[in-house]
Design an enzyme around this catalytic site. Sequence first.
Site, PDB file in Angstrom:
ATOM      1  N   SER A   1       0.804  -1.162  -0.014  1.00  0.00           N
ATOM      2  CA  SER A   1       0.017   0.041  -0.024  1.00  0.00           C
ATOM      3  C   SER A   1       0.818   1.340   0.136  1.00  0.00           C
ATOM      4  O   SER A   1       1.691   1.405  -0.908  1.00  0.00           O
ATOM      5  CB  SER A   1      -1.073  -0.050   1.378  1.00  0.00           C
ATOM      6  OG  SER A   1      -2.102   0.809   0.846  1.00  0.00           O
TER       7      SER A   1
ATOM      8  N   HIS B   1      -7.622  -5.927   0.202  1.00  0.00           N
ATOM      9  CA  HIS B   1      -6.551  -5.015   0.338  1.00  0.00           C
ATOM     10  C   HIS B   1      -5.666  -5.462   1.310  1.00  0.00           C
ATOM     11  O   HIS B   1      -4.043  -5.421   1.023  1.00  0.00           O
ATOM     12  CB  HIS B   1      -6.907  -3.546   0.858  1.00  0.00           C
ATOM     13  CG  HIS B   1      -5.734  -2.653   0.449  1.00  0.00           C
ATOM     14  ND1 HIS B   1      -5.093  -2.430  -0.597  1.00  0.00           N
ATOM     15  CD2 HIS B   1      -5.126  -1.665   1.545  1.00  0.00           C
ATOM     16  CE1 HIS B   1      -4.413  -1.298  -0.525  1.00  0.00           C
ATOM     17  NE2 HIS B   1      -4.123  -0.905   0.686  1.00  0.00           N
TER      18      HIS B   1
END
Length: 264
Positions: free
Chosen positions: A102, A239
């Site tokens: 990320s 995610h």
Amino acid sequence: MTTDIMTPRHATTDSALWLHRVAPVDDPVARLICFPHAGGSASFFRDWGHRVPRIEVYAVRYPGRAERLAEPVATDLRELARDIADAVAQLADRPIALFGHSMGAPIALETAAALEARGIDPVHLFASGSRDAPYPSPEDWSDPDDEDDPAVIERLLTLGGTDPELAADPEFQELVLPYVRADAQMFHAYSPGSTAHSAPSVRCPVTTLTGDADADADCRPWSELTTGGVRAEIVRGDHFYLVARAPYALIHKTLATESVASDG
């Protein structure tokens, strides 16, 4: 290329301050430097030791949290990356690979650029929780200053990286929210349309890893950011797919294919 990138700014940088060796590996054929997500710490990678054969794993310790809680948080992503590169350069007697999840993916990119500028070429960059895609338009980037604490907590839970019971703990919120907000502000300042500086181009090959149910993946035109080629891998999960299914085999196969882990 500016001089402060090409020359280490802190010759006395303590690599142990910035990099936690997850587990020692005798005679490693390469070292994997892991960059946590926004609000994350080195402990996110605590289970990665010895999971990638013959690769020694290091997790980046960002200032302002965990062991470095008393230090000021980072406010400039590029400066943070250059400090990390100072530390990584001390481990470059073995091939270096970078893994960023990320927000950690662009920090790994900037670190790779800083290393390459001083003659250290990472063998691979893994951009996790990120996909090779055009940047979102500037109006699509939310300003972290506009979010109140409940909204920040809700976003942490939506992304899947925080235990709900822990997130509800007032002491946890008091401890964590300041550096979660600081990371968001730093990333927002680095995001396209909000900075006068373009992202660097690097030479190392890049593998993107994106969950098939990830609606929050970082979008970054990786194919324009490296001359080393980009391979896109879609994995099962959201995610934070790597909490349940860390990509150890893929990392090992990639590095072995590049003759990093196959020698010796």
